[in-house]
Design an enzyme around this catalytic site. Structure first.
Site, mmCIF file in Angstrom:
data_model
loop_
_atom_site.group_PDB
_atom_site.id
_atom_site.type_symbol
_atom_site.label_atom_id
_atom_site.label_comp_id
_atom_site.label_asym_id
_atom_site.label_seq_id
_atom_site.Cartn_x
_atom_site.Cartn_y
_atom_site.Cartn_z
ATOM 1 N N LYS A 55 3.263 15.932 -3.537
ATOM 2 C CA LYS A 55 3.342 14.558 -3.039
ATOM 3 C C LYS A 55 4.631 14.220 -2.316
ATOM 4 O O LYS A 55 5.711 14.652 -2.683
ATOM 5 C CB LYS A 55 3.203 13.590 -4.220
ATOM 6 C CG LYS A 55 1.803 13.585 -4.806
ATOM 7 C CD LYS A 55 0.935 12.584 -4.109
ATOM 8 C CE LYS A 55 1.137 11.261 -4.801
ATOM 9 N NZ LYS A 55 0.089 10.331 -4.499
ATOM 10 N N SER A 90 6.767 13.002 -6.431
ATOM 11 C CA SER A 90 6.111 12.610 -7.671
ATOM 12 C C SER A 90 6.641 13.502 -8.789
ATOM 13 O O SER A 90 6.945 14.675 -8.567
ATOM 14 C CB SER A 90 4.603 12.799 -7.527
ATOM 15 O OG SER A 90 4.009 12.965 -8.795
ATOM 16 N N HIS A 138 -10.797 -5.086 12.808
ATOM 17 C CA HIS A 138 -11.506 -4.886 11.528
ATOM 18 C C HIS A 138 -11.206 -3.505 10.934
ATOM 19 O O HIS A 138 -12.035 -2.953 10.212
ATOM 20 C CB HIS A 138 -13.025 -5.045 11.684
ATOM 21 C CG HIS A 138 -13.432 -6.233 12.499
ATOM 22 N ND1 HIS A 138 -13.661 -7.466 11.947
ATOM 23 C CD2 HIS A 138 -13.608 -6.377 13.845
ATOM 24 C CE1 HIS A 138 -13.986 -8.325 12.900
ATOM 25 N NE2 HIS A 138 -13.949 -7.694 14.060
ATOM 26 N N GLU A 185 6.342 0.858 0.826
ATOM 27 C CA GLU A 185 5.635 0.142 -0.243
ATOM 28 C C GLU A 185 6.536 -0.912 -0.882
ATOM 29 O O GLU A 185 6.099 -2.026 -1.196
ATOM 30 C CB GLU A 185 5.153 1.127 -1.311
ATOM 31 C CG GLU A 185 4.014 2.015 -0.815
ATOM 32 C CD GLU A 185 3.706 3.151 -1.784
ATOM 33 O OE1 GLU A 185 3.946 3.023 -2.989
ATOM 34 O OE2 GLU A 185 3.218 4.198 -1.317
#
Ligand code: ARG
Length: 459
Positions: free
Chosen positions: A283, A277, A156, A290
């Site tokens: 970043k 970024s 979970h 992804e």
């Protein structure tokens, strides 16, 4: 427009219709398979006395020249040809004249395309298998190096029990191992040769279908000519297998994205596999992970598209089936690219072992072991569960872990606890004593790694 079928028509095809119908822009990917299949067909026609030896040799030489010209960039896939089959045949006729017109004897584009696609998929399955094997090799290497790298195991997405990086990666090893075997299954089932099925009802020529099947490395000829030209089951199975590979990669990517985040800091993806970024200078984004996760939808889409295309098609061949190609090609290329990139990403990724171990220590991942301690000292498990539950509550109030409690505090809740509780719930013990096969304990893991090593040697 160089079509193979102008005879019974009195009008030119409308240009829009021609464009809509044509498939050369994408089925050119099948040029090698189309030529290989044509050579086998010509060899069989000669063996059966349908072509002379001389004719077969001229046709074969012509086909070889076409292959060479394509590969050297001398022959372009110009849109005047409708599909790859017309392209090869027209160029053969252009090169060799009259004899080229005999190649299509006893063959239809319907059995031809069925053959080409099977040959293509068979080759691609071998490539995908090779890539999966490389990925498994990297996983096993990481497993061997991280037998004692403790990390929290989750259920979970809540910390549950401590495991190791070796154990966690071992789970993915199993998944990709199943993926390889699924791919082999697809190959096994598809490996019957449709060539010689004609348009749908075979031919009256005395073709030797077993011979072409053998020449092309099939286990034998297909047994129903209608099914031969209308079967795309193997593409559905392939796309289903590819979707499963993507689902596995996507789950793994999701974990790596989490682990790479500021909150977890379990791993650091290498600069070579990260991007920045344009606005936020601090970043470093896990774009590759992804993108692999994102491309999963595209491969699922191919599977849905193929299933939908096939659902209402009456026997035998229908032009709908031409739609099998673009999605399948795209899915295959996507999966191959994703496996290779993913492999590069995990092979260069840094494990922040200390952070992982610290995280495993917090979150009461050793609570089950504390309960097991009580059971080993004669307490019934349900009672032990309750006692440790109270200890956990106490720790939460004190903002400490089970390891930080004093013996007096333990004994206040249960007198069964003795000095050896600390060892029993230590990270090392929690993990390394779990030695049933399949568990993260060192002995169990070593045994499994041995089995996986042998598997990679033999497969
Ligand atoms: N381009 C066609 C396909 O991909 C080849 C078979 C054409 N057969 C036909 N009867 N028009 O399915």
């Amino acid at each position: 427009m160089a079509q193979l079928w102008g005879g019974r028509f009195t009008k030119e095809t409308d240009q829009l219709v021609y464009n809509f119908n044509a498939s050369l822009s994408f089925d050119q990917k099948l040029y090698k398979q189309d030529i290989t299949g044509s050579m086998a067909h010509a060899a069989m026609l000669a063996k059966q006395g349908i072509l002379t030896q001389q004719e077969k040799e001229e046709i074969t030489a012509g086909l070889q020249e076409i292959l060479k010209d394509i590969e050297e960039g001398k022959l372009e896939f110009s849109p005047e040809y409708e599909d790859i089959h017309s392209f090869v045949e027209s160029n053969l006729i252009a090169k060799k004249g009259e004899v080229g017109k005999k190649l299509h004897t006893g063959r239809s584009r319907n059995d031809q395309v069925a053959l080409d696609m099977k040959l293509y998929v068979r080759d691609e399955i071998s490539e995908i298998d090779g890539l999966l094997k490389e990925l498994l090799t990297s996983l096993l290497h990481i497993m061997k190096e991280n037998l004692h790298t403790y990390m929290p195991g989750f259920t979970h997405l809540q910390k549950a029990q401590p495991v190791t990086v070796a154990h966690h990666f071992g789970a993915y090893f199993e998944m990709f191992k199943r993926d390889r075997s699924r791919m082999q299954d697809v190959k096994k089932r598809l490996n019957l040769c449709p060539l010689g099925s004609g348009a749908l009802a075979g031919t009256t020529y005395p073709l030797d279908r077993a011979y072409t099947a053998q020449l092309l490395g099939f286990d034998g000829p297909t047994l129903n000519s209608m099914d031969s030209v209308a079967d795309r089951d193997y593409l559905i199975e392939l796309l289903s297998g590819l979707s499963t590979i993507m689902m596995h990669l996507s789950r793994f990517c999701e974990e790596i994205i989490l682990w790479n985040s500021n909150e977890y800091q379990f791993v650091e993806i290498d600069d070579g596999y990260s991007t920045g970024s344009s606005i936020m200078p601090q970043k470093k984004n896990p774009d590759i992970a992804e993108l692999v996760r994102g491309k999963t939808g595209r491969v699922y889409g191919a599977l849905m598209s193929m299933l939908t295309t096939m659902k209402g098609i009456p026997l035998a061949y229908n032009k709908d089936m031409q739609e099998d190609k673009e999605f399948t090609f795209d899915a295959i290329d996507t999966v191959k690219g994703c496996i290779a990139l993913f492999n590069g990403m995990i092979s260069t990724m840094e494990f922040k072992k200390e952070n992982m171990e610290n995280s495993a220590k917090n979150g009461f991942t050793n609570a089950t072991d504390a309960a097991d301690y009580l059971v080993n000292h004669g307490v019934a498990f349900r009672d032990a569960h309750g006692i440790v539950g109270r200890l956990v509550l106490f720790c939460i109030e004190k903002n400490c872990s089970l390891d930080d409690l004093t013996l007096a505090e333990y004994q206040e809740i249960s007198p069964v606890f003795q000095e050896d509780i600390y060892e029993a719930i230590s990270m090392k013990n929690c993990v390394e004593k779990r030695n049933t096969i399949g568990a993260p304990g060192t002995e169990a893991m070593k045994e499994v790694i041995g089995i996986q090593e042998k598997y990679l040697e033999e497969n």
